[in-house]
Design a protein around this motif. Structure first.
Motif, PDB file in Angstrom:
ATOM      1  N   GLN A 187       0.817  -1.202   0.000  1.00 43.50           N
ATOM      2  CA  GLN A 187       0.000   0.000   0.000  1.00 43.50           C
ATOM      3  C   GLN A 187       0.859   1.263   0.000  1.00 43.50           C
ATOM      4  O   GLN A 187       0.579   2.224  -0.740  1.00 43.50           O
ATOM      5  N   GLN A 188       1.916   1.272   0.786  1.00 41.73           N
ATOM      6  CA  GLN A 188       2.765   2.451   0.842  1.00 41.73           C
ATOM      7  C   GLN A 188       3.596   2.617  -0.432  1.00 41.73           C
ATOM      8  O   GLN A 188       3.861   3.745  -0.869  1.00 41.73           O
ATOM      9  N   ALA A 189       4.004   1.512  -1.037  1.00 47.64           N
ATOM     10  CA  ALA A 189       4.713   1.599  -2.318  1.00 47.64           C
ATOM     11  C   ALA A 189       3.800   2.190  -3.387  1.00 47.64           C
ATOM     12  O   ALA A 189       4.231   3.019  -4.205  1.00 47.64           O
ATOM     13  N   ASP A 190       2.529   1.799  -3.376  1.00 40.32           N
ATOM     14  CA  ASP A 190       1.564   2.382  -4.314  1.00 40.32           C
ATOM     15  C   ASP A 190       1.421   3.886  -4.084  1.00 40.32           C
ATOM     16  O   ASP A 190       1.297   4.667  -5.032  1.00 40.32           O
ATOM     17  N   GLY A 191       1.449   4.279  -2.798  1.00 41.50           N
ATOM     18  CA  GLY A 191       1.356   5.699  -2.492  1.00 41.50           C
ATOM     19  C   GLY A 191       2.533   6.487  -3.040  1.00 41.50           C
ATOM     20  O   GLY A 191       2.358   7.584  -3.594  1.00 41.50           O
ATOM     21  N   LEU A 192       3.737   5.940  -2.914  1.00 35.67           N
ATOM     22  CA  LEU A 192       4.921   6.605  -3.469  1.00 35.67           C
ATOM     23  C   LEU A 192       4.831   6.685  -4.989  1.00 35.67           C
ATOM     24  O   LEU A 192       5.214   7.701  -5.598  1.00 35.67           O
TER      25      LEU A 192
END
Length: 228
Positions: A187-192
């Motif tokens: 999820q955080q990689a998608d945010g970046l």
């Protein structure tokens, strides 16, 4: 189930105006375990300029190396080209660990490519693969994010844009080294990746116009265990 490999889906054209040409060089051979490999070049074949960019992150965790985590954040800036072949790949493997002594293997690759020209021939490949080999309870994640910026004339990434991208790179490094569960890490990689897309859209907002409009195209391929 201890062995996992996702089926590979056919890749679609990167943009409406991009056409696939030939076959892009097959992978990056002989990459050392857990080491990002990067290649970029521009050459002339007699008919014009050809750009090639390849990035590959590979991690392998096992009982001898329980945690392997690597990322790559590359910015490949090419000028006007007649053709381009770009490849981005992330592979993560966890092997032979047990539920009470689990492995963690994380490979993330962010590739940004800028190309310029009218009617440029483009061959783009972006893929990931996460594999568990008899590895009960292991965390395995591979993520490939590819951003292609195409403009009629060469795009100059100004200092502000480069600082923003460098900030995302720093946070990607921290995320990769974290101990977050695979689902949260995804999820955080998608945010970046969403941040990178926004930064690049801002960068092309004032780019010179031509027969083809400036475009930013992002390809995302994530594979993880447990879960998808």
């Amino acid at each position: 189930m201890n062995n996992h490999r996702k089926p590979r889906a056919a890749k679609s054209a990167l943009t409406q105006r991009a056409v696939r040409v030939g076959l892009f060089a097959a992978g990056v051979a002989g990459v050392a375990a857990a080491v990002p490999a990067q290649v970029a070049s521009a050459a002339t074949d007699g008919s014009g300029h050809v750009a090639v960019a390849s990035d590959h992150v590979f991690t392998h965790a096992d009982r001898a190396h329980h945690t392997q985590a690597r990322d790559s954040f590359s910015v490949r800036r090419f000028g006007t080209v007649n053709a381009a072949g770009v490849r981005n790949q992330a592979n993560a493997v966890s092997a032979g660990c047990s539920a009470d002594d689990a492995c963690r293997s994380v490979a993330l690759s962010f590739q940004i490519v800028t190309i310029a020209g009218e009617h440029t021939h483009l061959n783009a490949v972006n893929l990931s693969d996460a594999t568990n080999k008899k590895c009960t309870g292991c965390q395995t994640l591979a993520g490939a994010y590819q951003f292609v910026v195409s403009t009629p004339r060469p795009l100059d990434l100004d200092d502000a844009t480069q600082r923003q991208l460098a900030d995302v790179h720093r946070r990607l490094d921290a995320l990769t080294r974290s101990s977050l569960p695979a689902a949260d890490l995804r999820q955080q990689a998608d945010g970046l990746a969403s941040e990178v897309t926004g930064i690049l859209h801002d960068a092309v907002a004032n780019a010179p116009k031509g027969a083809d409009q400036p475009q930013v195209t992002m390809h995302r391929d994530l594979d993880g265990w447990p879960g998808h």
